[in-house]
Design a protein around this motif. Structure first.
Motif, PDB file in Angstrom:
ATOM      1  N   GLY A  48       0.901  -1.177  -0.018  1.00 57.09           N
ATOM      2  CA  GLY A  48      -0.060   0.126   0.031  1.00 57.09           C
ATOM      3  C   GLY A  48       0.803   1.076   0.011  1.00 57.09           C
ATOM      4  O   GLY A  48       2.040   1.191   0.310  1.00 57.09           O
ATOM      5  N   GLU A  49       0.112   2.443  -0.207  1.00 62.05           N
ATOM      6  CA  GLU A  49       0.908   3.542  -0.153  1.00 62.05           C
ATOM      7  C   GLU A  49       1.608   3.857   1.246  1.00 62.05           C
ATOM      8  O   GLU A  49       2.854   4.455   0.994  1.00 62.05           O
ATOM      9  CB  GLU A  49       0.064   4.742  -0.473  1.00 62.05           C
ATOM     10  CG  GLU A  49      -0.771   5.385   0.545  1.00 62.05           C
ATOM     11  CD  GLU A  49      -1.704   6.392   0.038  1.00 62.05           C
ATOM     12  OE1 GLU A  49      -1.719   7.509   0.675  1.00 62.05           O
ATOM     13  OE2 GLU A  49      -2.251   6.507  -0.886  1.00 62.05           O
ATOM     14  N   ARG A  50       1.276   3.574   2.208  1.00 60.93           N
ATOM     15  CA  ARG A  50       1.808   3.763   3.525  1.00 60.93           C
ATOM     16  C   ARG A  50       3.264   3.051   3.505  1.00 60.93           C
ATOM     17  O   ARG A  50       4.212   3.510   4.167  1.00 60.93           O
ATOM     18  CB  ARG A  50       0.934   3.314   4.746  1.00 60.93           C
ATOM     19  CG  ARG A  50      -0.354   3.998   4.870  1.00 60.93           C
ATOM     20  CD  ARG A  50      -0.868   3.553   5.907  1.00 60.93           C
ATOM     21  NE  ARG A  50      -2.134   4.470   6.146  1.00 60.93           N
ATOM     22  CZ  ARG A  50      -2.599   4.358   7.411  1.00 60.93           C
ATOM     23  NH1 ARG A  50      -2.358   3.578   8.538  1.00 60.93           N
ATOM     24  NH2 ARG A  50      -3.697   5.350   7.582  1.00 60.93           N
ATOM     25  N   ASN A  51       3.367   1.815   3.094  1.00 58.01           N
ATOM     26  CA  ASN A  51       4.763   1.151   3.236  1.00 58.01           C
ATOM     27  C   ASN A  51       5.525   1.165   2.050  1.00 58.01           C
ATOM     28  O   ASN A  51       6.476   0.581   1.949  1.00 58.01           O
ATOM     29  CB  ASN A  51       4.195  -0.518   3.174  1.00 58.01           C
ATOM     30  CG  ASN A  51       3.430  -0.455   4.602  1.00 58.01           C
ATOM     31  OD1 ASN A  51       3.828  -0.087   5.667  1.00 58.01           O
ATOM     32  ND2 ASN A  51       2.405  -1.323   4.706  1.00 58.01           N
ATOM     33  N   LEU A  52       5.056   1.765   0.930  1.00 58.85           N
ATOM     34  CA  LEU A  52       5.749   1.898  -0.347  1.00 58.85           C
ATOM     35  C   LEU A  52       7.015   2.536  -0.119  1.00 58.85           C
ATOM     36  O   LEU A  52       8.175   2.186  -0.569  1.00 58.85           O
ATOM     37  CB  LEU A  52       4.956   2.746  -1.498  1.00 58.85           C
ATOM     38  CG  LEU A  52       5.495   2.749  -3.127  1.00 58.85           C
ATOM     39  CD1 LEU A  52       5.254   1.711  -3.687  1.00 58.85           C
ATOM     40  CD2 LEU A  52       5.215   3.988  -3.272  1.00 58.85           C
TER      41      LEU A  52
END
Length: 184
Positions: A48-52
């Motif tokens: 997801g964008e949080r972990n990218l």
């Protein structure tokens, strides 16, 4: 050429992972036939964008040999700022392979995923060309403050990156062979 597809801190996306594995295998075959170069070992990571940001910057630090905690923190902050707008990234790895990180939040269907996958696989093929991997690693080392380059080298590197990006965008039509809806 070895292909691995996995997820990072992404729960409940089993069907997405299966679809990604199927599309990745087909996309590698299509891109290998259509783009100049040799396909390196590829790791596709769905997140997801949080972990990218954390996945991509960790790979960059390892490749560049960056151990300065302040530079790592700055790079992570910058990556988090732009992670919402990024659909995917390809990063050369220290072992000679390429890491492709895909933001699943940016992909509502298979067609959009196929386009991003083909785009990033073209970048992976580009790293096998003469001098490209060395230039990309030197660019990472320059950006992370490990080994500074001249302004002239930096401008030339930016021109090469722009040309490689144009080639990748120009090859996105290949996604139409993977998923017919991507051609529309």
């Amino acid at each position: 050429m070895k292909l691995t597809v996995s997820t990072h801190k992404l729960f409940g996306y089993g069907s997405t992972l299966r679809t990604a594995k199927r599309l990745s295998e087909e996309a590698v075959r299509i891109v290998e036939r259509s783009v100049a170069g040799r396909m390196p070992d590829v790791q596709v990571v769905l997140t997801g964008e949080r972990n990218l940001a954390e996945v991509s910057t960790a790979a960059e630090w390892e490749t560049a040999g960056c151990t300065d905690k302040r530079m790592q923190a700055r790079a992570l902050r910058d990556a988090k700022r732009y992670a919402r707008d990024v659909a995917g990234r390809s990063i050369p790895l220290a072992d000679g392979g390429v890491l492709i990180v895909v933001n699943v939040d940016q992909h509502p269907n298979e067609a959009v995923f196929a386009i991003t996958l083909v785009h990033e696989l073209v970048h992976a093929m580009q790293t096998s060309r003469k001098g490209v991997r060395d230039r990309l690693v030197a660019g990472l080392r320059h950006d992370l403050g490990v080994e500074k380059q001249s302004r002239r080298w930096d401008r030339e590197h930016a021109r090469c990156l722009e040309a490689e990006e144009k080639e990748a965008y120009g090859s996105e039509y290949l996604a139409g062979r993977l998923v017919p809806a991507a051609a529309a």
